[in-house]
Design a protein around this motif. Structure first.
Motif, PDB file in Angstrom:
ATOM      1  N   ARG A  11       4.837 -17.993  -8.162  1.00 19.08           N
ATOM      2  CA  ARG A  11       2.574 -18.221  -8.527  1.00 19.08           C
ATOM      3  C   ARG A  11       2.026 -17.753  -7.441  1.00 19.08           C
ATOM      4  O   ARG A  11       2.345 -16.912  -7.009  1.00 19.08           O
ATOM      5  N   VAL A  12       0.549 -18.235  -7.667  1.00 23.20           N
ATOM      6  CA  VAL A  12      -0.349 -17.212  -7.040  1.00 23.20           C
ATOM      7  C   VAL A  12       0.131 -17.821  -5.468  1.00 23.20           C
ATOM      8  O   VAL A  12      -0.358 -16.865  -4.486  1.00 23.20           O
ATOM      9  N   ALA A  13       0.807 -19.006  -5.357  1.00 20.02           N
ATOM     10  CA  ALA A  13       0.621 -18.725  -3.674  1.00 20.02           C
ATOM     11  C   ALA A  13       1.548 -17.961  -3.191  1.00 20.02           C
ATOM     12  O   ALA A  13       1.426 -18.006  -2.392  1.00 20.02           O
ATOM     13  N   ASN A  14       2.332 -17.444  -3.325  1.00 21.93           N
ATOM     14  CA  ASN A  14       3.264 -17.304  -3.228  1.00 21.93           C
ATOM     15  C   ASN A  14       3.111 -15.437  -2.625  1.00 21.93           C
ATOM     16  O   ASN A  14       3.720 -14.668  -2.568  1.00 21.93           O
ATOM     17  N   VAL A  15       2.121 -14.966  -3.521  1.00 21.24           N
ATOM     18  CA  VAL A  15       1.913 -13.501  -3.825  1.00 21.24           C
ATOM     19  C   VAL A  15      -0.038 -13.194  -2.141  1.00 21.24           C
ATOM     20  O   VAL A  15      -0.778 -13.566  -2.483  1.00 21.24           O
ATOM     21  N   HIS A  16       0.764 -13.017  -1.707  1.00 18.95           N
ATOM     22  CA  HIS A  16      -0.483 -12.258  -0.454  1.00 18.95           C
ATOM     23  C   HIS A  16      -0.806 -10.965  -0.372  1.00 18.95           C
ATOM     24  O   HIS A  16       0.142 -10.538  -1.053  1.00 18.95           O
ATOM     25  N   ARG A  17      -2.022 -10.640   0.111  1.00 20.97           N
ATOM     26  CA  ARG A  17      -1.380  -9.412  -0.162  1.00 20.97           C
ATOM     27  C   ARG A  17      -1.175  -8.161   1.624  1.00 20.97           C
ATOM     28  O   ARG A  17      -1.040  -8.792   2.917  1.00 20.97           O
ATOM     29  N   GLY A  18       0.685  -8.233   0.846  1.00 21.22           N
ATOM     30  CA  GLY A  18       1.183  -7.309   1.879  1.00 21.22           C
ATOM     31  C   GLY A  18       2.242  -7.262   1.385  1.00 21.22           C
ATOM     32  O   GLY A  18       3.527  -6.706   2.510  1.00 21.22           O
ATOM     33  N   ILE A  49       0.488  -8.795  -8.665  1.00 19.96           N
ATOM     34  CA  ILE A  49      -0.839  -9.006  -8.875  1.00 19.96           C
ATOM     35  C   ILE A  49      -1.489  -9.563  -8.778  1.00 19.96           C
ATOM     36  O   ILE A  49      -0.904 -10.778  -9.291  1.00 19.96           O
ATOM     37  N   VAL A  50      -2.149 -10.878  -7.970  1.00 18.65           N
ATOM     38  CA  VAL A  50      -3.269 -12.253  -8.269  1.00 18.65           C
ATOM     39  C   VAL A  50      -4.709 -11.680  -9.327  1.00 18.65           C
ATOM     40  O   VAL A  50      -5.035 -10.685  -9.266  1.00 18.65           O
ATOM     41  N   GLU A  51      -4.400 -12.842 -10.614  1.00 16.81           N
ATOM     42  CA  GLU A  51      -5.355 -12.872 -11.883  1.00 16.81           C
ATOM     43  C   GLU A  51      -6.723 -13.295 -10.999  1.00 16.81           C
ATOM     44  O   GLU A  51      -7.446 -12.694 -11.466  1.00 16.81           O
ATOM     45  N   GLY A  52      -5.839 -14.415  -9.713  1.00 17.17           N
ATOM     46  CA  GLY A  52      -7.930 -15.355 -10.170  1.00 17.17           C
ATOM     47  C   GLY A  52      -7.361 -15.828  -8.832  1.00 17.17           C
ATOM     48  O   GLY A  52      -6.807 -16.490  -8.037  1.00 17.17           O
ATOM     49  N   HIS A  53      -8.299 -16.091  -7.831  1.00 20.54           N
ATOM     50  CA  HIS A  53      -9.076 -17.036  -6.556  1.00 20.54           C
ATOM     51  C   HIS A  53     -10.474 -17.581  -6.762  1.00 20.54           C
ATOM     52  O   HIS A  53     -11.144 -16.674  -7.149  1.00 20.54           O
ATOM     53  N   ALA A  54      -9.710 -18.662  -5.719  1.00 19.78           N
ATOM     54  CA  ALA A  54     -11.525 -19.143  -5.418  1.00 19.78           C
ATOM     55  C   ALA A  54     -12.054 -18.388  -4.618  1.00 19.78           C
ATOM     56  O   ALA A  54     -13.856 -18.194  -4.247  1.00 19.78           O
ATOM     57  N   ASN A  55     -11.495 -17.262  -3.583  1.00 19.88           N
ATOM     58  CA  ASN A  55     -12.180 -16.426  -2.739  1.00 19.88           C
ATOM     59  C   ASN A  55     -12.170 -15.149  -3.696  1.00 19.88           C
ATOM     60  O   ASN A  55     -11.304 -14.359  -3.747  1.00 19.88           O
ATOM     61  N   GLY A  62      -7.234 -10.015  -6.653  1.00 19.03           N
ATOM     62  CA  GLY A  62      -6.573  -8.834  -6.955  1.00 19.03           C
ATOM     63  C   GLY A  62      -5.266  -8.742  -5.678  1.00 19.03           C
ATOM     64  O   GLY A  62      -4.491  -7.308  -5.605  1.00 19.03           O
ATOM     65  N   ARG A  63      -4.991  -9.590  -4.729  1.00 22.96           N
ATOM     66  CA  ARG A  63      -4.579  -8.974  -3.774  1.00 22.96           C
ATOM     67  C   ARG A  63      -2.782  -8.504  -4.325  1.00 22.96           C
ATOM     68  O   ARG A  63      -2.371  -8.979  -5.258  1.00 22.96           O
ATOM     69  N   CYS A  64      -2.180  -7.842  -4.052  1.00 26.30           N
ATOM     70  CA  CYS A  64      -0.931  -6.786  -3.898  1.00 26.30           C
ATOM     71  C   CYS A  64       0.624  -7.255  -2.800  1.00 26.30           C
ATOM     72  O   CYS A  64       0.351  -6.770  -2.385  1.00 26.30           O
ATOM     73  N   ALA A  65       1.046  -7.382  -3.798  1.00 27.04           N
ATOM     74  CA  ALA A  65       2.733  -7.843  -2.452  1.00 27.04           C
ATOM     75  C   ALA A  65       3.541  -6.556  -3.662  1.00 27.04           C
ATOM     76  O   ALA A  65       4.167  -6.963  -4.657  1.00 27.04           O
ATOM     77  N   PHE A  86       3.499   4.144  -2.242  1.00 26.74           N
ATOM     78  CA  PHE A  86       2.598   4.370  -2.361  1.00 26.74           C
ATOM     79  C   PHE A  86       1.409   4.329  -3.839  1.00 26.74           C
ATOM     80  O   PHE A  86       0.031   3.385  -3.201  1.00 26.74           O
ATOM     81  N   ALA A  87       1.949   2.868  -4.442  1.00 21.32           N
ATOM     82  CA  ALA A  87       1.247   2.889  -5.312  1.00 21.32           C
ATOM     83  C   ALA A  87       0.349   1.428  -4.217  1.00 21.32           C
ATOM     84  O   ALA A  87      -0.144   0.947  -4.935  1.00 21.32           O
ATOM     85  N   PHE A  88       1.724   1.021  -4.183  1.00 19.13           N
ATOM     86  CA  PHE A  88       1.235  -0.643  -3.555  1.00 19.13           C
ATOM     87  C   PHE A  88       0.693  -0.386  -2.144  1.00 19.13           C
ATOM     88  O   PHE A  88      -0.420  -1.324  -2.382  1.00 19.13           O
ATOM     89  N   LEU A  89       0.490   0.630  -1.514  1.00 24.16           N
ATOM     90  CA  LEU A  89      -0.574   1.059  -0.870  1.00 24.16           C
ATOM     91  C   LEU A  89      -2.201   1.401  -1.533  1.00 24.16           C
ATOM     92  O   LEU A  89      -2.575   0.576  -0.425  1.00 24.16           O
ATOM     93  N   TRP A  90      -1.620   1.945  -2.771  1.00 24.76           N
ATOM     94  CA  TRP A  90      -3.225   2.284  -3.193  1.00 24.76           C
ATOM     95  C   TRP A  90      -3.868   0.624  -3.451  1.00 24.76           C
ATOM     96  O   TRP A  90      -5.067   1.118  -3.571  1.00 24.76           O
ATOM     97  N   MET A  91      -3.111   0.397  -4.407  1.00 20.93           N
ATOM     98  CA  MET A  91      -3.313  -1.165  -4.962  1.00 20.93           C
ATOM     99  C   MET A  91      -3.786  -2.300  -4.284  1.00 20.93           C
ATOM    100  O   MET A  91      -4.721  -2.949  -4.287  1.00 20.93           O
ATOM    101  N   ASN A  92      -3.342  -1.524  -2.246  1.00 25.42           N
ATOM    102  CA  ASN A  92      -3.902  -2.777  -1.715  1.00 25.42           C
ATOM    103  C   ASN A  92      -5.862  -1.949  -0.682  1.00 25.42           C
ATOM    104  O   ASN A  92      -5.565  -2.578   0.351  1.00 25.42           O
TER     105      ASN A  92
END
Length: 424
Positions: free
Chosen positions: A252-259, A288-294, A299-302, A329-335
């Motif tokens: 879920r969104v809760a599982n995906v943090h930036r990096g 990639i996270v689709e939606g967030h209150a903050n 778009g945070r990516c793991a 490299f794609a991971f670094l770019w998306m973050n």
């Protein structure tokens, strides 16, 4: 083992505090620190500063008290049991008590005892909404108590461990900051054929070109997520997905943090084998996270790790699979700061939720150095990440060591008498 005694036997007297009238501006924002529960952080035994301060008029006109530096302070309401010593004189509010140790009791040792008892204090606190403990109940707690001649040495040993932990945490923060700056340079300047960062655009403007996200090296190609990734979204949840017969773990969104992924809480849904086969994670997939209150979390990516291979994901996450770039490299770019800036402009807001859609995701600009340069950039960042990870492990090791040593010293399982003889 030390003899058990009440905390009261170590304390000469206790003193509470109060809050000056908040409607009187002459009482606030003065030179005198004023401590409340919010100034006490967990596992932080030094009170370096306070969020609020008062004037001499505020001190005189209220029930607060000026507590001398070096006096143990403990919270008796809300964050029950949290404690600290201030390095300067400080006033306190009504939810904090100052404990003045007896003449033969080390203040820092008393502080260590209070810290070791905070979970006990919290467990015996009362209150349905806001927990609190009466000072008489706190002082009535029985605890193993070291003889006076051992107290200072026990406190010194634990202070030394705390200092080492703080230095290691400061090193981690420094390495993180250096990594952030390195990433910025690598993703805007890249690495030349000599394995060095290219000169800046100011130093060598001729080797750069304009792009949708600013100046980039002329050798780099420019594309979008649409061209560089295979994109998919996960399962839409609903009553038909309740995990009754074919329970499958999903992210879920809760599982995906930036990096990074946080797998401490995994949910389950109902899905057939053929459905899972179409929407399961493979090595190096990006989420990639689709939606967030903050809006800063959009778009945070793991990156998928071995622990989630074959696991599926919900529809509020996009799955990206690199097709024309190295996955890391794609991971670094998306973050990167570049993509974060894109999301801040592209995200839509509705009912307090910021969201992105597939069209906006597909339009995310991507830079494409040659694969060899991508590999060098990726390797440099991984080396730094490995150094940071090793330092974090060292810090966690120190924290575990401190817990064990504190228990041994404060209970008397291990005595410091031998150390005292060596110093004599």
């Amino acid at each position: 083992m030390f003899e058990k005694r009440s905390l009261r036997s170590l304390v000469e007297r206790q003193q509470g505090g109060g809050t000056p009238d908040r409607n009187n501006p002459r009482f606030w924002n003065g030179p005198i620190p004023w401590a409340s529960v919010k100034d006490f952080a967990d596992n932080q035994l030094i009170l370096d500063s306070t969020e609020e301060s008062i004037t001499q008029q505020g001190l005189t006109a209220s029930s607060t008290n000026l507590i001398p530096a070096g006096t143990p302070l403990v919270c008796t309401r809300m964050a029950v049991g949290r404690c600290a010593i201030s390095n300067s004189d400080v006033t306190i509010n009504q939810d904090v008590k100052a404990l003045f140790p007896k003449a033969n009791v080390s203040p820092r040792y008393l502080l260590r005892l209070l810290d070791s008892l905070k979970f006990h204090a919290e467990s015996v606190s009362v209150g349905s909404t806001v927990k609190g403990i009466r000072i008489s109940d706190l002082l009535g707690i029985q605890t193993p108590t070291a003889p006076p001649y051992e107290q200072t040495k026990i406190a010194q040993i634990l202070d030394t461990l705390d200092t080492q932990i703080q230095k290691t945490e400061a090193l981690i923060a420094k390495l993180e900051k250096i990594k952030e700056g390195l990433l910025h340079d690598l993703l805007t300047r890249g690495i030349n054929q000599n394995g060095q960062l290219r000169p800046t655009p100011v130093q060598a403007p001729e080797i750069y070109k304009e792009s949708a996200f600013g100046l980039i090296p002329k050798e780099w190609a420019i594309a979008t997520v649409r061209h560089d990734f295979d994109i998919d979204s996960g399962f839409t949840l609903g009553p038909h997905r309740k995990p009754e017969r074919n329970a499958r773990p999903y992210l879920r969104v809760a599982n995906v943090h930036r990096g990074r992924l946080d797998l401490s809480e995994i949910a389950y849904l109902d899905a057939r084998d053929d459905e899972i086969a179409k929407k399961s994670l493979s090595e190096d997939d990006l989420l990639i996270v689709e939606g967030h209150a903050n809006p800063n979390e959009i778009g945070r990516c793991a990156m998928a790790t071995d622990a989630v291979l074959g696991v599926t994901f919900q529809n509020h996450l996009f799955r990206l699979r690199a097709t024309d770039s190295l996955p890391h490299f794609a991971f670094l770019w998306m973050n990167s700061h570049i993509v974060k800036q894109y999301w801040r402009k592209a995200a839509s807001s509705s009912s307090g939720l910021y969201t992105i859609n597939r069209t906006k995701l597909e339009a995310v600009p991507t830079a494409k150095p040659g694969r060899t340069e991508q590999l060098v950039i990726s390797t440099l960042v991984r080396n730094y990440e490995n150094e940071i990870a090793a330092t974090i492990r060292e810090c966690e090791k120190l924290k575990r060591l401190k817990v064990g040593i504190a228990d041994d010293l404060l209970t008397g399982h291990v005595r410091v008498t031998a150390l005292l003889k060596d110093e004599a």
